[in-house]
Design an enzyme around this catalytic site. Structure first.
Site, PDB file in Angstrom:
ATOM      1  N   GLU A   1      -4.057  28.774 -20.370  1.00 18.47           N
ATOM      2  CA  GLU A   1      -5.456  29.199 -20.271  1.00 18.47           C
ATOM      3  C   GLU A   1      -6.200  28.506 -19.119  1.00 18.47           C
ATOM      4  O   GLU A   1      -6.998  29.135 -18.430  1.00 18.47           O
ATOM      5  CB  GLU A   1      -6.161  28.947 -21.615  1.00 18.47           C
ATOM      6  CG  GLU A   1      -7.484  29.659 -21.767  1.00 18.47           C
ATOM      7  CD  GLU A   1      -7.401  31.191 -21.747  1.00 18.47           C
ATOM      8  OE1 GLU A   1      -6.458  31.778 -22.312  1.00 18.47           O
ATOM      9  OE2 GLU A   1      -8.292  31.811 -21.125  1.00 18.47           O
TER      10      GLU A   1
ATOM     11  N   THR B   1      -0.076  38.280 -18.116  1.00 17.42           N
ATOM     12  CA  THR B   1      -0.298  39.717 -17.856  1.00 17.42           C
ATOM     13  C   THR B   1      -1.748  39.984 -17.410  1.00 17.42           C
ATOM     14  O   THR B   1      -1.982  40.871 -16.596  1.00 17.42           O
ATOM     15  CB  THR B   1       0.094  40.590 -19.070  1.00 17.42           C
ATOM     16  OG1 THR B   1      -0.589  40.134 -20.237  1.00 17.42           O
ATOM     17  CG2 THR B   1       1.587  40.564 -19.320  1.00 17.42           C
ATOM     18  N   ASP B   2      -2.698  39.184 -17.898  1.00 14.52           N
ATOM     19  CA  ASP B   2      -4.090  39.346 -17.423  1.00 14.52           C
ATOM     20  C   ASP B   2      -4.204  38.991 -15.940  1.00 14.52           C
ATOM     21  O   ASP B   2      -4.921  39.656 -15.179  1.00 14.52           O
ATOM     22  CB  ASP B   2      -5.044  38.438 -18.217  1.00 14.52           C
ATOM     23  CG  ASP B   2      -5.559  39.105 -19.494  1.00 14.52           C
ATOM     24  OD1 ASP B   2      -5.069  40.184 -19.846  1.00 14.52           O
ATOM     25  OD2 ASP B   2      -6.471  38.535 -20.138  1.00 14.52           O
TER      26      ASP B   2
ATOM     27  N   LYS C   1      -7.691  46.143 -19.784  1.00 10.11           N
ATOM     28  CA  LYS C   1      -8.456  45.050 -19.164  1.00 10.11           C
ATOM     29  C   LYS C   1      -7.576  43.972 -18.539  1.00 10.11           C
ATOM     30  O   LYS C   1      -6.571  43.572 -19.114  1.00 10.11           O
ATOM     31  CB  LYS C   1      -9.358  44.398 -20.215  1.00 10.11           C
ATOM     32  CG  LYS C   1     -10.461  45.328 -20.657  1.00 10.11           C
ATOM     33  CD  LYS C   1     -11.628  44.578 -21.221  1.00 10.11           C
ATOM     34  CE  LYS C   1     -11.474  44.280 -22.666  1.00 10.11           C
ATOM     35  NZ  LYS C   1     -12.736  43.851 -23.285  1.00 10.11           N
TER      36      LYS C   1
ATOM     37  N   HIS D   1     -15.277  38.438 -31.587  1.00  9.81           N
ATOM     38  CA  HIS D   1     -15.467  38.138 -30.159  1.00  9.81           C
ATOM     39  C   HIS D   1     -16.945  38.001 -29.789  1.00  9.81           C
ATOM     40  O   HIS D   1     -17.312  38.158 -28.639  1.00  9.81           O
ATOM     41  CB  HIS D   1     -14.791  39.215 -29.297  1.00  9.81           C
ATOM     42  CG  HIS D   1     -13.285  39.186 -29.388  1.00  9.81           C
ATOM     43  ND1 HIS D   1     -12.613  39.539 -30.526  1.00  9.81           N
ATOM     44  CD2 HIS D   1     -12.334  38.816 -28.494  1.00  9.81           C
ATOM     45  CE1 HIS D   1     -11.306  39.405 -30.332  1.00  9.81           C
ATOM     46  NE2 HIS D   1     -11.111  38.968 -29.110  1.00  9.81           N
TER      47      HIS D   1
HETATM   48  P1  NAD Z   1      -0.254  32.584 -23.206  1.00  8.81           P
HETATM   49  O1  NAD Z   1      -0.017  33.652 -22.227  1.00  8.81           O
HETATM   50  O2  NAD Z   1      -0.828  31.298 -22.731  1.00  8.81           O
HETATM   51  O3  NAD Z   1       1.137  32.290 -23.933  1.00  8.81           O
HETATM   52  C1  NAD Z   1       1.204  31.296 -24.910  1.00  8.81           C
HETATM   53  C2  NAD Z   1       2.347  30.325 -24.670  1.00  8.81           C
HETATM   54  O4  NAD Z   1       3.571  30.923 -25.060  1.00  8.81           O
HETATM   55  C3  NAD Z   1       2.542  29.900 -23.217  1.00  8.81           C
HETATM   56  O5  NAD Z   1       2.802  28.522 -23.210  1.00  8.81           O
HETATM   57  C4  NAD Z   1       3.779  30.667 -22.785  1.00  8.81           C
HETATM   58  O6  NAD Z   1       4.480  29.957 -21.797  1.00  8.81           O
HETATM   59  C5  NAD Z   1       4.560  30.743 -24.051  1.00  8.81           C
HETATM   60  N1  NAD Z   1       5.470  31.872 -24.220  1.00  8.81           N
HETATM   61  C6  NAD Z   1       5.273  33.155 -23.816  1.00  8.81           C
HETATM   62  N2  NAD Z   1       6.256  33.928 -24.291  1.00  8.81           N
HETATM   63  C7  NAD Z   1       7.085  33.121 -24.995  1.00  8.81           C
HETATM   64  C8  NAD Z   1       8.276  33.340 -25.742  1.00  8.81           C
HETATM   65  N3  NAD Z   1       8.772  34.574 -25.920  1.00  8.81           N
HETATM   66  N4  NAD Z   1       8.883  32.275 -26.314  1.00  8.81           N
HETATM   67  C9  NAD Z   1       8.341  31.039 -26.204  1.00  8.81           C
HETATM   68  N5  NAD Z   1       7.219  30.763 -25.537  1.00  8.81           N
HETATM   69  C10 NAD Z   1       6.595  31.815 -24.945  1.00  8.81           C
HETATM   70  O7  NAD Z   1      -1.210  33.052 -24.384  1.00  8.81           O
HETATM   71  P2  NAD Z   1      -1.301  34.404 -25.245  1.00  8.81           P
HETATM   72  O8  NAD Z   1      -1.691  33.962 -26.589  1.00  8.81           O
HETATM   73  O9  NAD Z   1      -0.129  35.270 -25.084  1.00  8.81           O
HETATM   74  O10 NAD Z   1      -2.533  35.183 -24.583  1.00  8.81           O
HETATM   75  C11 NAD Z   1      -3.842  34.676 -24.630  1.00  8.81           C
HETATM   76  C12 NAD Z   1      -4.613  35.271 -23.477  1.00  8.81           C
HETATM   77  O11 NAD Z   1      -4.660  36.686 -23.624  1.00  8.81           O
HETATM   78  C13 NAD Z   1      -6.053  34.784 -23.390  1.00  8.81           C
HETATM   79  O12 NAD Z   1      -6.338  34.373 -22.074  1.00  8.81           O
HETATM   80  C14 NAD Z   1      -6.865  36.021 -23.738  1.00  8.81           C
HETATM   81  O13 NAD Z   1      -8.103  36.051 -23.067  1.00  8.81           O
HETATM   82  C15 NAD Z   1      -5.956  37.120 -23.274  1.00  8.81           C
HETATM   83  N6  NAD Z   1      -6.229  38.406 -23.919  1.00  8.81           N
HETATM   84  C16 NAD Z   1      -6.456  39.462 -23.121  1.00  8.81           C
HETATM   85  C17 NAD Z   1      -6.723  40.696 -23.694  1.00  8.81           C
HETATM   86  C18 NAD Z   1      -6.930  41.903 -22.811  1.00  8.81           C
HETATM   87  O14 NAD Z   1      -7.409  42.927 -23.307  1.00  8.81           O
HETATM   88  N7  NAD Z   1      -6.606  41.844 -21.539  1.00  8.81           N
HETATM   89  C19 NAD Z   1      -6.743  40.840 -25.087  1.00  8.81           C
HETATM   90  C20 NAD Z   1      -6.497  39.718 -25.863  1.00  8.81           C
HETATM   91  C21 NAD Z   1      -6.235  38.488 -25.286  1.00  8.81           C
END
Ligand code: NAD
Length: 412
Positions: A99, A135-136, A169, A282
């Site tokens: 993050e 992906t964001d 998004k 949210h």
């Molecule tokens: P993240 O991308 O930080 O991933 C979480 C952790 O998991 C990271 O340390 C990553 O290295 C690890 N990881 C990823 N895949 C793994 C796997 N298969 N095995 C082990 N570790 C793995 O966090 P997240 O929870 O995936 O995403 C949160 C983010 O998504 C926030 O920034 C939020 O704002 C965003 N988000 C965006 C939308 C949108 O509509 N664009 C919607 C919801 C959330």
């Protein structure tokens, strides 16, 4: 006079005159369609789905792959073997995605990689593989690069699979503001392989279940029942199919969550309508998440917001005592927090004020009405918020004064 465009059906140019002279109105429609597919065993050489997604008619295909560093260490070899077996030449751009790295500098890192690789404008989608942060970031880079370059997403976290990786998004944080800079640019394809969840740690799986709980609370009572009945084992088994385990439930939960999310996103992809059910959880959470960074994960901050909103709903008679109890019990079952020390009345006031700007002057706050339904309200007062904080703190057995002075323990 109206001129219709043959290149773009529905687009037209009207010229007309005003008191001061000539004027033109340009109208154009942009049709968008993209696919979201559940594809187990994506990196199995016998599965052509990923190769098909990357093929372009040129032999061999050349692709830029932007990948989360952890995902690369876990799946890099398998990915390389798969691509070699399918004649895909590739270059990896590895991003240490978390993050705090969700900022424009990281977007520029990806843009540098796109430039160095020579990504063409249309027919060679960049592959983004990782969690929601990755992906964001890649989505934003792709939308900026040559004003829009196609990309394909492989979400590898639960949040990615049911939320971040399936909508339109993109975005990064700016100063203390969550996702303040962003665009609408969906990938042409999202490939969901629940197998990636096998390596995700329990906390990040729970983090994703928080966003699933969101969908359940506002529109899908059956999904809520599934979380209530199987929540603990879904985490324990990382939503993998297993002997007499949660395999069936896991797939049903995943499908219902994706279906529910897409039902809400599709009719309002560009967010012209700011009353959005998926904004449940949210209203306060963007400020809570940023104030607590890096302590709280996205879904954890959303859960705190959902807990607060549920208490607000209960105080307004929208949720019965029994329903509120079930909601908070599921949060506890999933080991999700319902409060955090940053949740002071002042922060919550500022959080809601910022959200009101984001929603164009309205609160448009979704509150649950029973389980599986919701209403929007626009008249939540600071008194109600403080009363809800106190109720949450009491239920969490945290002394009253600590709730109002910002020293509330996490409700885990
Ligand atoms: P993240 O991308 O930080 O991933 C979480 C952790 O998991 C990271 O340390 C990553 O290295 C690890 N990881 C990823 N895949 C793994 C796997 N298969 N095995 C082990 N570790 C793995 O966090 P997240 O929870 O995936 O995403 C949160 C983010 O998504 C926030 O920034 C939020 O704002 C965003 N988000 C965006 C939308 C949108 O509509 N664009 C919607 C919801 C959330």
């Amino acid at each position: 006079m109206t001129k219709q465009s043959s290149l773009s059906p529905g687009s037209r140019l009207n010229d007309y005159t005003t008191q001061d002279g000539a004027a033109w109105r340009v109208s154009a429609l942009k049709e968008v369609s993209y696919d979201v597919m559940v594809q187990p065993r994506l990196l199995d050489p016998a599965n052509p789905a990923l190769a098909d997604a990357l093929s372009s008619g040129t032999t061999p295909a050349r692709r830029l792959i932007v990948i989360d560093a952890t995902v690369r260490s876990l799946y890099g070899e398998q990915l390389a073997a798969y691509l070699a077996g399918h004649d895909v030449e590739f270059h990896l751009c590895v991003i240490d995605a978390h993050e705090s790295a969700k900022v424009m500098e990281t977007v520029f890192e990806v843009v540098d990689a796109m430039d160095a690789f020579g990504v063409p404008r249309r027919h060679a989608p960049v592959l983004a593989m990782g969690g929601g942060v990755l992906t964001d970031i890649v989505g934003l880079a792709a939308s900026l690069y040559r004003r829009a370059t196609p990309y394909v997403r492989i979400p590898t976290t639960l949040i990615g699979m049911i939320d971040a990786g399936i909508g339109a998004k993109t975005g990064v944080n700016f100063r203390e503001h969550k996702n303040r800079l962003g665009t609408y640019h969906p990938s042409s394809l999202t490939l969901i392989d629940p197998g990636f969840l096998a390596t995700l740690d329990a906390r990040h799986l729970r983090n994703g279940l928080a966003e699933i709980l969101k969908v359940a609370l506002v529109k899908d009572a059956e999904l809520f029942d599934l979380l209530e009945g199987h929540g603990a084992s879904l985490v324990e088994q990382r939503m993998q199919p297993g002997e007499g385990g949660t395999g069936g439930a896991a797939l049903t939960v995943l499908r219902r969550a994706v279906q529910g999310m897409l039902e809400e996103l599709q009719p309002n992809l560009w967010e012209h309508q700011l009353r959005r059910l998926v904004d449940f959880g949210h209203s306060f959470s963007p400020s809570v998440e940023m104030a607590a960074l890096p302590e709280l994960l996205h879904g954890e901050a959303v859960c705190i917001d959902m807990a607060l909103s549920s208490v607000l709903a209960h105080h307004r008679g929208l949720l019965t005592e029994a329903e509120l109890g079930r909601v908070l019990d599921v949060m506890r079952l999933l080991h999700l927090p319902v409060l955090h020390p940053v949740c002071t009345p002042d922060l919550m006031r500022a959080a809601l004020a910022d959200t009101v700007k984001h929603r164009d002057g309205w609160q448009h706050m979704p509150l649950p009405r029973g389980i599986g339904d919701a209403v929007f309200v626009n008249d939540v007062t600071q008194r109600e918020i403080e009363a809800a904080l106190l109720t949450l703190a009491e239920r969490d057995r945290v002394p009253r004064w600590r709730a109002l002075h910002g020293a509330v323990d996490m409700g885990v």
